[in-house]
Design an enzyme around this catalytic site. Sequence first.
Site, PDB file in Angstrom:
ATOM      1  N   LYS A  58      20.377  26.981  10.413  1.00  0.00           N
ATOM      2  CA  LYS A  58      19.403  26.276   9.551  1.00  0.00           C
ATOM      3  C   LYS A  58      19.418  26.855   8.141  1.00  0.00           C
ATOM      4  CE  LYS A  58      16.295  24.566  13.146  1.00  0.00           C
ATOM      5  NZ  LYS A  58      15.070  24.717  13.896  1.00  0.00           N
TER       6      LYS A  58
ATOM      7  N   CYS B 226     -33.583  33.152  -8.671  1.00  0.00           N
ATOM      8  CA  CYS B 226     -34.622  32.627  -9.563  1.00  0.00           C
ATOM      9  C   CYS B 226     -34.608  31.097  -9.611  1.00  0.00           C
ATOM     10  CB  CYS B 226     -34.393  33.180 -10.966  1.00  0.00           C
ATOM     11  SG  CYS B 226     -32.741  32.774 -11.565  1.00  0.00           S
TER      12      CYS B 226
ATOM     13  N   LYS C 183      -5.816  -1.913  13.677  1.00  0.00           N
ATOM     14  CA  LYS C 183      -5.777  -1.191  14.948  1.00  0.00           C
ATOM     15  C   LYS C 183      -5.112  -2.067  16.024  1.00  0.00           C
ATOM     16  CE  LYS C 183      -8.729   1.082  18.270  1.00  0.00           C
ATOM     17  NZ  LYS C 183      -9.911   0.796  19.047  1.00  0.00           N
TER      18      LYS C 183
ATOM     19  N   LYS D  20      20.407  24.345   5.181  1.00  0.00           N
ATOM     20  CA  LYS D  20      19.326  23.974   4.243  1.00  0.00           C
ATOM     21  C   LYS D  20      19.396  24.793   2.953  1.00  0.00           C
ATOM     22  CE  LYS D  20      16.424  22.721   8.191  1.00  0.00           C
ATOM     23  NZ  LYS D  20      15.187  22.058   8.549  1.00  0.00           N
TER      24      LYS D  20
ATOM     25  N   ASP E 281       9.733  15.340  12.505  1.00  0.00           N
ATOM     26  CA  ASP E 281      11.120  14.905  12.307  1.00  0.00           C
ATOM     27  C   ASP E 281      11.241  13.389  12.400  1.00  0.00           C
ATOM     28  OD1 ASP E 281      12.275  17.370  11.892  1.00  0.00           O
ATOM     29  OD2 ASP E 281      12.449  17.798  14.029  1.00  0.00           O
TER      30      ASP E 281
ATOM     31  N   PHE F  78      11.010  28.341   7.652  1.00  0.00           N
ATOM     32  CA  PHE F  78      10.612  28.860   8.965  1.00  0.00           C
ATOM     33  C   PHE F  78      11.350  28.027  10.004  1.00  0.00           C
ATOM     34  CE2 PHE F  78       7.430  30.432   6.214  1.00  0.00           C
ATOM     35  CZ  PHE F  78       6.943  31.589   6.795  1.00  0.00           C
TER      36      PHE F  78
END
Length: 400
Positions: A342, A155, A288, A346, A278, A328
Amino acid sequence: MSLHNKNILLCITGSISCYKSIDLYRRLKKAGAKVKIIVSDAATKFISPYIFESFGEEVFEDDAFKSPLSHIDLSKFADIILIAPATYNTINKLAAGIADTLITLTVAASPDKPKLLVPAMNPNMYANKILKDNLNKLAKHNFYVVSPETGNAACGDFGEGKFPEIDDIIFGVESVFKKKTLNGRKVLVTAGATREYFDPVRFMSNGSSGKMGISIANAALKAGAEVKLIALNIDDRIQYINRRIKIISRTDFNGLKESLFDEFKKSDILFMAAAVSDYGFKEKSPVKIKKSGNTGAGGTLKVELMQNEDLLKAVSKIKKDGQIVFGFAAETGSAIENGRKKLSEKSLDYIFVNDVSKDIIGGDENEGFLITKAGEVNRFEREKKESLAEKLIEEISFPA
Ligand code: CTP
């Protein structure tokens, strides 16, 4: 997305958005569902039941008296009753317990079956307190809702009430069938690849697409969690992301670090699927870098890299009791051995290790090993990232 062998009773009620249920029907079939359809009288003013018949489907007109027991048979058939679109009239009738049509009768005969409503109507009607009260009432009786979208109604009025994207409805149907193992949990996911800039236009990155992280975020939402996704340079066309996931877009290591530490404090689980650089550039030019000072093709430009902090390790150090950290690992060999290392270095609760030499980065599929803090190793065969993510979510258990 898969609804393999699920029986879906699709009920179409009379909103102008009815024509979209044709597309919905086709997507349900593509996802592997078996579908039966009821078209309400009002809906037949917008679409013809013949459309579904020509696809070979059994279509029921909304006549309660045509076949006296069809509401019982249809109820027995349905694993879920999907009412899409669901009009103001139908929702309010259902809340009042009215059963004067085949659709409302079938719902009345199915108190234990899940019912998913997809409301679609004018924004003022959707904002009506009568409707809101009735939706709240229905929520206590095995009814679920895929909220409408905000936009311009047929509408011309602007507001919440538009028929949602088909992907959102399919996601809603799949969610109904999922165990709510993360109900009430706050989940934080990082996904994508950081970019490390060495001048305002050039950067170093990697090929991670973010698909695994997005899949985890979607799966956590289906399991009942409230989900935030820190998205690193993700092209949002690569994969469906449910609109209930709060997206925090960041670009580089520093941006990720800032949002990660801020959000981790408020989360119950962190899934660190991002591919974090890393190394960053020791110096970043504010302008630039020109090639004019160089000797032409074959000339060299020396830049120095500096190792970045390990964010997962740092965040694990501030982990509170009851919080879960899931990492992961990308490996090209000795997956389990490196994964274990790991996990321990960690201080993780879980790590999923994949062998990235197998076309996993940027692809649609994944495989690997889930290693837990207790030392268990579970192999996951190659499959779509979406379904693998759902399996990984089911593996999460909170400390008692
Ligand atoms: N990670 C992180 N911060 C980094 C690097 C990685 O938080 N600076 C996280 C990743 O998000 C992932 C896990 O640590 O969840 C493992 O990342 P991976 O790249 O496999 O390993 P690294 O720890 O970087 O070790 P290496 O590259 O030497 O294998």
